[in-house]
Design an enzyme around this catalytic site. Structure first.
Site, mmCIF file in Angstrom:
data_model
loop_
_atom_site.group_PDB
_atom_site.id
_atom_site.type_symbol
_atom_site.label_atom_id
_atom_site.label_comp_id
_atom_site.label_asym_id
_atom_site.label_seq_id
_atom_site.Cartn_x
_atom_site.Cartn_y
_atom_site.Cartn_z
ATOM 1 N N HIS A 161 0.866 -1.269 -0.088
ATOM 2 C CA HIS A 161 0.158 -0.154 0.055
ATOM 3 C C HIS A 161 0.932 1.291 -0.118
ATOM 4 O O HIS A 161 1.406 1.640 0.984
ATOM 5 C CB HIS A 161 -0.819 0.174 1.253
ATOM 6 C CG HIS A 161 -2.138 1.115 1.054
ATOM 7 N ND1 HIS A 161 -3.376 0.822 1.238
ATOM 8 C CD2 HIS A 161 -1.815 2.534 1.079
ATOM 9 C CE1 HIS A 161 -4.018 1.778 1.214
ATOM 10 N NE2 HIS A 161 -3.126 2.866 1.046
ATOM 11 N N HIS B 196 1.580 5.440 -1.516
ATOM 12 C CA HIS B 196 1.008 6.725 -2.387
ATOM 13 C C HIS B 196 2.381 7.254 -2.929
ATOM 14 O O HIS B 196 3.405 7.411 -2.292
ATOM 15 C CB HIS B 196 0.449 7.600 -1.510
ATOM 16 C CG HIS B 196 -0.785 7.084 -1.038
ATOM 17 N ND1 HIS B 196 -2.080 7.045 -1.701
ATOM 18 C CD2 HIS B 196 -0.946 6.321 0.195
ATOM 19 C CE1 HIS B 196 -2.916 6.636 -0.863
ATOM 20 N NE2 HIS B 196 -2.347 6.128 0.235
ATOM 21 N N LEU B 197 2.537 7.160 -4.196
ATOM 22 C CA LEU B 197 3.953 7.911 -4.943
ATOM 23 C C LEU B 197 3.424 9.296 -5.428
ATOM 24 O O LEU B 197 4.513 9.966 -5.857
ATOM 25 C CB LEU B 197 4.255 6.927 -5.954
ATOM 26 C CG LEU B 197 4.968 5.741 -5.444
ATOM 27 C CD1 LEU B 197 5.476 4.887 -6.773
ATOM 28 C CD2 LEU B 197 6.274 5.860 -4.800
ATOM 29 N N ARG B 198 2.158 9.548 -5.435
ATOM 30 C CA ARG B 198 1.888 10.866 -5.720
ATOM 31 C C ARG B 198 2.383 11.248 -7.388
ATOM 32 O O ARG B 198 2.448 10.186 -8.128
ATOM 33 C CB ARG B 198 2.533 12.201 -5.108
ATOM 34 C CG ARG B 198 2.358 11.929 -3.490
ATOM 35 C CD ARG B 198 0.880 12.010 -3.181
ATOM 36 N NE ARG B 198 0.783 11.956 -1.686
ATOM 37 C CZ ARG B 198 -0.205 11.483 -0.939
ATOM 38 N NH1 ARG B 198 -1.298 10.908 -1.580
ATOM 39 N NH2 ARG B 198 -0.450 11.741 0.379
ATOM 40 N N ASN C 109 -5.069 7.432 -6.186
ATOM 41 C CA ASN C 109 -6.001 8.530 -5.819
ATOM 42 C C ASN C 109 -5.049 9.956 -6.155
ATOM 43 O O ASN C 109 -4.957 10.571 -5.310
ATOM 44 C CB ASN C 109 -6.342 8.365 -4.388
ATOM 45 C CG ASN C 109 -4.931 8.470 -3.551
ATOM 46 O OD1 ASN C 109 -3.892 7.941 -3.711
ATOM 47 N ND2 ASN C 109 -5.291 8.836 -2.177
ATOM 48 N N LYS D 43 -8.980 -0.357 -6.755
ATOM 49 C CA LYS D 43 -9.053 0.466 -5.422
ATOM 50 C C LYS D 43 -10.305 1.101 -5.141
ATOM 51 O O LYS D 43 -10.665 1.840 -5.807
ATOM 52 C CB LYS D 43 -7.940 1.429 -5.097
ATOM 53 C CG LYS D 43 -7.964 2.111 -3.766
ATOM 54 C CD LYS D 43 -7.646 1.149 -2.588
ATOM 55 C CE LYS D 43 -7.599 2.016 -1.285
ATOM 56 N NZ LYS D 43 -6.555 2.953 -0.825
ATOM 57 N N HIS E 22 -10.556 1.295 0.899
ATOM 58 C CA HIS E 22 -10.063 2.061 2.342
ATOM 59 C C HIS E 22 -11.473 1.938 2.856
ATOM 60 O O HIS E 22 -12.617 2.591 2.607
ATOM 61 C CB HIS E 22 -10.140 3.527 1.783
ATOM 62 C CG HIS E 22 -9.753 4.414 3.020
ATOM 63 N ND1 HIS E 22 -8.640 5.194 3.188
ATOM 64 C CD2 HIS E 22 -10.746 4.919 3.811
ATOM 65 C CE1 HIS E 22 -8.727 5.894 4.194
ATOM 66 N NE2 HIS E 22 -10.150 5.598 4.456
ATOM 67 N N HIS F 11 -4.911 -0.787 5.614
ATOM 68 C CA HIS F 11 -4.550 -0.224 6.629
ATOM 69 C C HIS F 11 -5.240 -0.003 8.129
ATOM 70 O O HIS F 11 -5.912 0.682 8.486
ATOM 71 C CB HIS F 11 -4.094 1.256 6.441
ATOM 72 C CG HIS F 11 -5.354 1.929 5.397
ATOM 73 N ND1 HIS F 11 -6.472 2.039 5.684
ATOM 74 C CD2 HIS F 11 -5.002 2.479 4.354
ATOM 75 C CE1 HIS F 11 -7.167 2.806 4.811
ATOM 76 N NE2 HIS F 11 -6.387 2.975 3.943
ATOM 77 N N ASP G 128 1.331 2.348 3.544
ATOM 78 C CA ASP G 128 0.666 3.634 3.232
ATOM 79 C C ASP G 128 1.354 4.914 3.587
ATOM 80 O O ASP G 128 0.997 6.011 3.947
ATOM 81 C CB ASP G 128 -0.680 3.763 4.484
ATOM 82 C CG ASP G 128 -1.774 4.609 3.897
ATOM 83 O OD1 ASP G 128 -1.714 5.210 2.848
ATOM 84 O OD2 ASP G 128 -2.589 4.909 4.715
ATOM 85 N N HIS H 69 3.155 14.263 1.884
ATOM 86 C CA HIS H 69 2.797 15.884 1.821
ATOM 87 C C HIS H 69 3.790 16.889 2.057
ATOM 88 O O HIS H 69 4.607 16.550 3.027
ATOM 89 C CB HIS H 69 1.525 16.060 2.643
ATOM 90 C CG HIS H 69 0.363 15.248 2.481
ATOM 91 N ND1 HIS H 69 -0.602 15.553 1.397
ATOM 92 C CD2 HIS H 69 -0.193 14.463 3.037
ATOM 93 C CE1 HIS H 69 -1.765 14.944 1.507
ATOM 94 N NE2 HIS H 69 -1.417 13.813 2.345
ATOM 95 N N ALA I 34 -4.082 14.562 5.251
ATOM 96 C CA ALA I 34 -3.514 13.624 5.920
ATOM 97 C C ALA I 34 -2.809 12.559 5.392
ATOM 98 O O ALA I 34 -2.733 12.350 4.002
ATOM 99 C CB ALA I 34 -5.098 12.915 6.069
#
Lengths: 334, 334
Positions: free
Chosen positions: B13, B15-17, B41, B97, B136, B170, B242, B246, B258
């Site tokens: 899980h 997030h690489l943006r 996302n 997802k 999620h 998560h 996860d 940011h 978040a």
């Protein structure tokens, strides 16, 4: 137009800070209240009569011509001497505030162990003098359990000092209500934010530092139970805003100072809330009469009139983001 | 010096943006992991095969020469077409997802009502194609109850689609563990932060935006129960960081995005944790073997060696404040 008159409002828990913030915030409470119990958690703490009296002078200067009575309190440090308490009584200081060390803003000079013999002796003398003991009641445990974990301390104090008037400040947990009801010498204050907001206002969407305070806002169930107590004007509970200003930059710097600034709008917020729940007739008791009885306060000639006309709450007051920032409330000061 | 070798680690899980943040963060996971399940996302969401493949290209470019397999996922929007799912399968995209609308960062294109007929038909087809459904799992209720309130949806889906592999992402609430154990087609991921931190790391002292994430960190009891599951290398649970970067300014602007960034240090943090609890022998399963079985993943030749030598975690990586910022961890990458 619908109007209400609030006679001699009292705010029984207030942070005014010191110069220069004092000059920004004092006028709001001075304008709308007859008096307020001013918390002594400055740095250094107000732990002597001299400090309390000079702070009172600065407050009165900041309040200008408003007819307003600051009710001063002494900070209970572990070294607080009997002679200080005696002198406090002589000059008319009637309140002592106990902070567990580390519990909140400005509590670093507080008490490590409330039930320690040295502290109990101080409390015994406070009882003897007939002073009132105000307590920030939180343990150093998990945040959502801190208030409930402190109940045993209140129980011990209420039973050990039956003639001592003890105030359980800013109730945040529904489990505390029954405790306050149980002991005849235990009373409490309620803030506007703890009866209107929940933890979701801090962490439920993005993270909102402007709703971060101690004790932390809790569950909707806690909020609703405390709200019912306020709406019913329960005679053991009086209003204490816990208005606690921090400059915006100290809220948004990634360290998040704890405290919510509500002084300019608390009466408007309370009027809206009590009206919404059809209990407007109980607001006078919650905002003044209960406090007069609990703390033996005079009813002053001050009358605050509100009318049912919208007020737009500013986003900021002098660099401080208030409760209900940018929101419209349904009542106005006349 | 004590060393351990982790074979073919997987982060299930992540997030690489996107560019330019992608270029800052992708290298950490690419260096230390064989592969990672990349969340879709973005804004706009990765809801077509074309978007997924071009995103995969950008990821691979950002990863440079590291031998790393990004496992791509499709964002389940309410309008997701069968032909898109079929094509996804043909090109080797195996994950879909599902975000409830509004639940977290980048969930505004998510699903309003998971058990709506239109969504159930999409899920039926996902099952038919043998794709894996990642969820999620949070309601829009009170923050501390959101995960538990979503259990009924998992129950309905697990029973309605017995051949669909469903991942409860998560896990944050100890009550979710029994649910995962109950259904043979239900699995879960665990983050490093949910097994090491609690809500007190967000609100217990000052307000800490860098530990703010969704689902929110919960009680010490939740943390400890989830930690035991991880330490035991429970076969239905695999590691998913996860890691969700940011920039510091988006954390400290009073709106608090978040997400917790942990990619550069998760293996070090896990090694320290498993060693502290004398379960280092289970780390290989938690970090790779379980994922290989649950998601049918290959064991790659990649081996990550750690040695028992302190690492000082930087306060920031390229303007992002990481988990354990400024702390010393007891293990190092060799």
């Amino acid at each position: 137009m619908e109007t209400i008159s609030l006679q001699s409002p009292y705010d029984m828990h207030l942070h005014l800070r010191d110069t220069p913030l004092l000059e920004s915030v004092a006028k709001y409470t001075a304008q709308y209240f007859s008096g307020a119990l001013v918390m002594p958690n400055l740095n250094p703490p107000i732990d002597s009569v001299e400090l309390a009296l000079s702070y009172k002078d600065r407050i009165q200067n900041a309040c200008g011509d408003y007819n307003f009575m600051p009710l001063m309190s002494l900070y209970l440090t572990e070294g607080l001497d009997r002679s200080v308490l005696q002198r406090a009584k002589e000059v008319g200081i009637r309140f002592v505030k106990l902070y567990p060390k580390g519990a909140t803003t400005g509590s670093q000079s507080g008490v490590s162990e409330v039930l320690d013999n040295k502290i109990l002796q101080i409390l015994e003398y406070i009882q003897e003098l007939g002073l009132i003991l105000s307590i920030h009641g939180e343990s150093n445990g998990f945040s959502l359990e801190r208030e409930a974990e402190f109940h045993s301390v209140f129980t011990e104090l209420a039973e050990s000092f039956p003639r001592l008037k003890i105030i359980f400040e800013h109730l945040s947990d529904h489990r505390s209500i029954a405790l306050v009801e149980k002991y005849s010498n235990l009373f409490a204050t309620l803030t506007l934010h703890h009866i209107t907001l929940s933890l979701d206002d801090v962490i439920g969407g993005g993270l909102n530092p402007h709703c971060f305070c101690k004790p932390i806002l809790k569950t909707p169930k806690d909020r609703d139970a405390l709200l019912q107590v306020a709406l019913s004007a329960h005679s053991k509970f009086s209003f204490g805003s816990d208005s606690a200003p921090h400059l915006k930059e100290n809220k948004e710097n990634g360290k998040g100072a704890a405290g919510i600034f509500s002084a300019p709008l608390v009466l408007l917020g309370l009027a809206e809330l009590f009206e919404k729940h059809k209990r407007l007739e109980n607001l006078q008791s919650f905002i003044s009469d209960n406090a007069q009885h609990i703390y033996s306060l005079p009813k002053s000639a001050k009358v605050i009139n509100l009318e049912k006309k919208p007020t737009q709450i500013p986003r900021e007051f002098d660099g401080i983001v208030p409760l209900f920032s940018g929101r419209e409330l349904s009542w106005s000061y006349t």
